[in-house]
Scaffold this motif. Sequence first.
Motif, short mmCIF file in Angstrom:
data_model
loop_
_atom_site.label_atom_id
_atom_site.label_comp_id
_atom_site.label_asym_id
_atom_site.label_seq_id
_atom_site.Cartn_x
_atom_site.Cartn_y
_atom_site.Cartn_z
N GLY A 36 0.63 -1.50 0.20
CA GLY A 36 0.00 -0.37 0.11
C GLY A 36 0.86 1.02 -0.49
N ALA A 37 2.41 1.19 -0.40
CA ALA A 37 2.77 2.15 -0.72
C ALA A 37 2.08 3.53 -1.40
CB ALA A 37 4.18 1.33 -1.16
N SER A 38 2.45 4.84 -1.25
CA SER A 38 2.56 5.44 -2.23
C SER A 38 3.03 5.81 -3.11
CB SER A 38 2.59 7.21 -1.13
OG SER A 38 3.49 7.29 -0.48
N PRO A 39 3.25 6.55 -4.28
CA PRO A 39 4.57 6.96 -4.75
C PRO A 39 5.67 7.67 -3.97
CG PRO A 39 2.85 7.90 -5.78
CD PRO A 39 2.40 7.12 -4.85
N GLU A 40 5.50 8.50 -3.71
CA GLU A 40 6.68 8.45 -3.11
C GLU A 40 7.54 8.01 -1.66
OE1 GLU A 40 3.52 10.45 -2.77
OE2 GLU A 40 3.97 11.72 -3.61
N GLN A 41 6.76 7.21 -0.86
CA GLN A 41 6.93 5.54 -0.43
C GLN A 41 7.88 5.00 -1.60
OE1 GLN A 41 3.87 5.03 1.50
NE2 GLN A 41 3.71 5.83 4.27
N ILE A 42 7.25 4.35 -2.94
CA ILE A 42 7.62 3.34 -3.74
C ILE A 42 8.67 4.41 -4.65
CG2 ILE A 42 7.18 2.89 -6.14
CD1 ILE A 42 4.67 2.45 -5.88
N SER A 43 9.16 5.38 -4.27
CA SER A 43 10.74 5.95 -4.49
C SER A 43 11.70 5.61 -3.31
CB SER A 43 10.97 7.33 -5.52
OG SER A 43 9.40 7.93 -5.93
N TRP A 47 15.35 4.25 -3.46
CA TRP A 47 15.92 4.74 -2.85
C TRP A 47 17.15 4.11 -1.84
CZ3 TRP A 47 17.24 6.27 2.13
CH2 TRP A 47 18.28 7.16 2.38
N ALA A 48 16.21 2.97 -0.54
CA ALA A 48 16.91 2.30 0.02
C ALA A 48 17.66 1.19 -0.53
CB ALA A 48 16.18 2.22 0.87
N LEU A 195 16.09 14.33 -7.36
CA LEU A 195 17.05 13.24 -6.28
C LEU A 195 15.22 12.89 -5.86
CD1 LEU A 195 19.69 15.40 -5.32
CD2 LEU A 195 20.00 13.33 -6.33
N THR A 196 15.88 11.87 -5.70
CA THR A 196 14.33 10.50 -4.81
C THR A 196 14.27 11.47 -3.30
OG1 THR A 196 14.48 8.76 -5.93
CG2 THR A 196 13.61 9.16 -3.97
N ARG A 197 13.55 11.92 -2.78
CA ARG A 197 13.92 11.93 -0.93
C ARG A 197 13.07 10.74 -0.01
NH1 ARG A 197 10.22 17.64 -0.01
NH2 ARG A 197 11.14 17.33 2.02
N LEU A 299 23.83 6.12 -8.11
CA LEU A 299 22.71 6.72 -8.65
C LEU A 299 21.88 6.34 -9.02
CD1 LEU A 299 25.40 7.37 -11.59
CD2 LEU A 299 25.02 8.45 -10.67
N ALA A 300 21.25 5.25 -9.47
CA ALA A 300 19.72 4.32 -8.97
C ALA A 300 19.07 5.41 -8.86
CB ALA A 300 20.47 2.74 -9.82
N GLY A 301 19.77 4.51 -7.12
CA GLY A 301 19.24 4.87 -5.95
C GLY A 301 18.51 6.43 -5.45
N LEU A 302 19.45 7.72 -5.86
CA LEU A 302 19.57 8.88 -5.37
C LEU A 302 18.43 9.53 -6.70
CD1 LEU A 302 23.00 9.74 -5.68
CD2 LEU A 302 21.26 10.21 -3.96
N PHE A 303 18.28 8.73 -8.13
CA PHE A 303 17.61 9.49 -8.68
C PHE A 303 16.07 7.97 -9.12
CE2 PHE A 303 21.86 11.47 -10.00
CZ PHE A 303 21.25 12.66 -10.82
N GLY A 304 16.14 7.21 -7.84
CA GLY A 304 15.02 5.99 -7.92
C GLY A 304 14.40 6.35 -9.38
#
Length: 390
Positions: A36-43, A47-48, A195-197, A299-304
Motif C-alpha cells: 500500500g505504498a504511496s508513489p513517494e514511498q515507492i521512490s 532510494w533505500a 533527487l529522490t527524497r 545513482l539508481a538510488g539517488l534518482f530512484g
Amino acid sequence: MLRFFSPSYISAGFVAVLVGYTGAGAIVFQAANAAGASPEQISSWLWAVGLGMGISSLGLTLYYRQPVLIAWSTPGAALLATSLPGIPMGDAIGAFIFSSVLLTLCGVTGLFQKIMTFVPQSLASALLAAVLLRFGLDAFVALEADVLMVGAMVIVFLAAKQFLPRYVIPLTVLTGIVIALAGGQISAVEAEFTLTRPVFVMPAFEITTLIGVGIPLFIVTMASQNVPGIAALRAHGYDVPASPLIGWSGFTGIVLAPFGGFAFNLAAITAALCMSPEVHPDPARRYPAVIWASVFYCLAGLFGAAITALFIAFPAALVMAIAGLALLSTIANSLDAALKVEAERDAAILTFAVTASGMTLLSIGAPFWGLVIGMSAYLFRKHFTQAIKE
C-alpha cells in the motif's frame, strides 16, 4: 588509476546493475504496491535499496579487495508481493527489521560460515552453475525473438573472445545498443531526473506479521540468495569470509528498513558478471567492476524511479542476451569444477538438477533444496564408503 576506467570494468558494472534492475525491478514495485505504498514511498524504497546495495558493496569490496556485490532479495520481494496485502506499512517495516536482525545474528555468530565450510566445493560450483543456467539459455531464447540484434551480438561475442578477450562484454553490449537504437527498440524515457527524497515509516512489531512475513523473508533470503552468493565467490576462487558479509548486509537492512530497504544479501547472478574472466584475466584484479556497479547502484538510488525507467527502456531481448553471453564462461567453469572429483560427481549432478529445476517446496526455493539433496547424497556416499573400509 587509468586502469580503473577500463571499459571492461565499466561495462561489467553497468551490465550487473542493468540485469538487476530490469530483471527484478518490477518485482520491487509490486512488493511496494502490495504494502500500500504511496508513489513517494515507492521512490523511497528504490532510494533505500539502491544506496544500500551501492554503499555496502563499495565498502566491503574496498576492504577485502575482492568483488563483493550486495543485492536486494529478489525472491524476498516476490514473497512480499503476495504476503503484504492488507498488512499496515508500519507492521511490514517491523517485519523487514526483524528479518534483517536474524540475518545479522547469522553473520555475527559465524553460523553461516560454519555451514558453508561444511559444503564441498563441487556442490557449491554445481549450485552456482544451476542458478546461472537459465540466463545462459535465455540468451538463445532471445535469439529466437530478435535474430538480427542477438545474432549480431553472438557473432561479436565469439569474434572478440578470440581477438579482444578483455573487451568481449563492452563490444557485445555496444553492438546490442547500437542495433536496438537503429531499430527504434529503445523506448523514450519520460521521467524527471530529480533527487529522490527518502520517506521514514515508523516500524511496528506485530507478532503475527513477524512470524508470517519476517521469518519467511529471512529463510528465502538465506537459502535462495546468500547460499548461491557465497558459492559464486568460492567458485571463482575468492576466500573472503562469509560471516562478515552476511552480518553487514543484515545490518544494512536494519538501518534502511524504515525507508523501504526490505532485505539485502550477497548477489550471485549479478556478482558472477563482475567475476568472469572477461572482466580481467587475473581474478585479483576484477574487483573494480564491483566498484563501478556500486556507483551505478548509488545513482539508481539517488534518482530512484527515473533511473529505473531508463533501465527498463532497454528491450528484453537485449538484456537477456547480454546476461546470458556474459555468464557462459562462469557456467562452463562451474560445471567443470562441479564434475571434476569423481567421488562427488553424483552429489554434484543432483545439486545441479534440483536447483536448475526451479522447484519450490514449503515456500523455499530450489537452491536450498538442491544443496540439501546434494549434501545428503554426498554424506551418504562418504559414510557408506568409510563403513565398507572399516
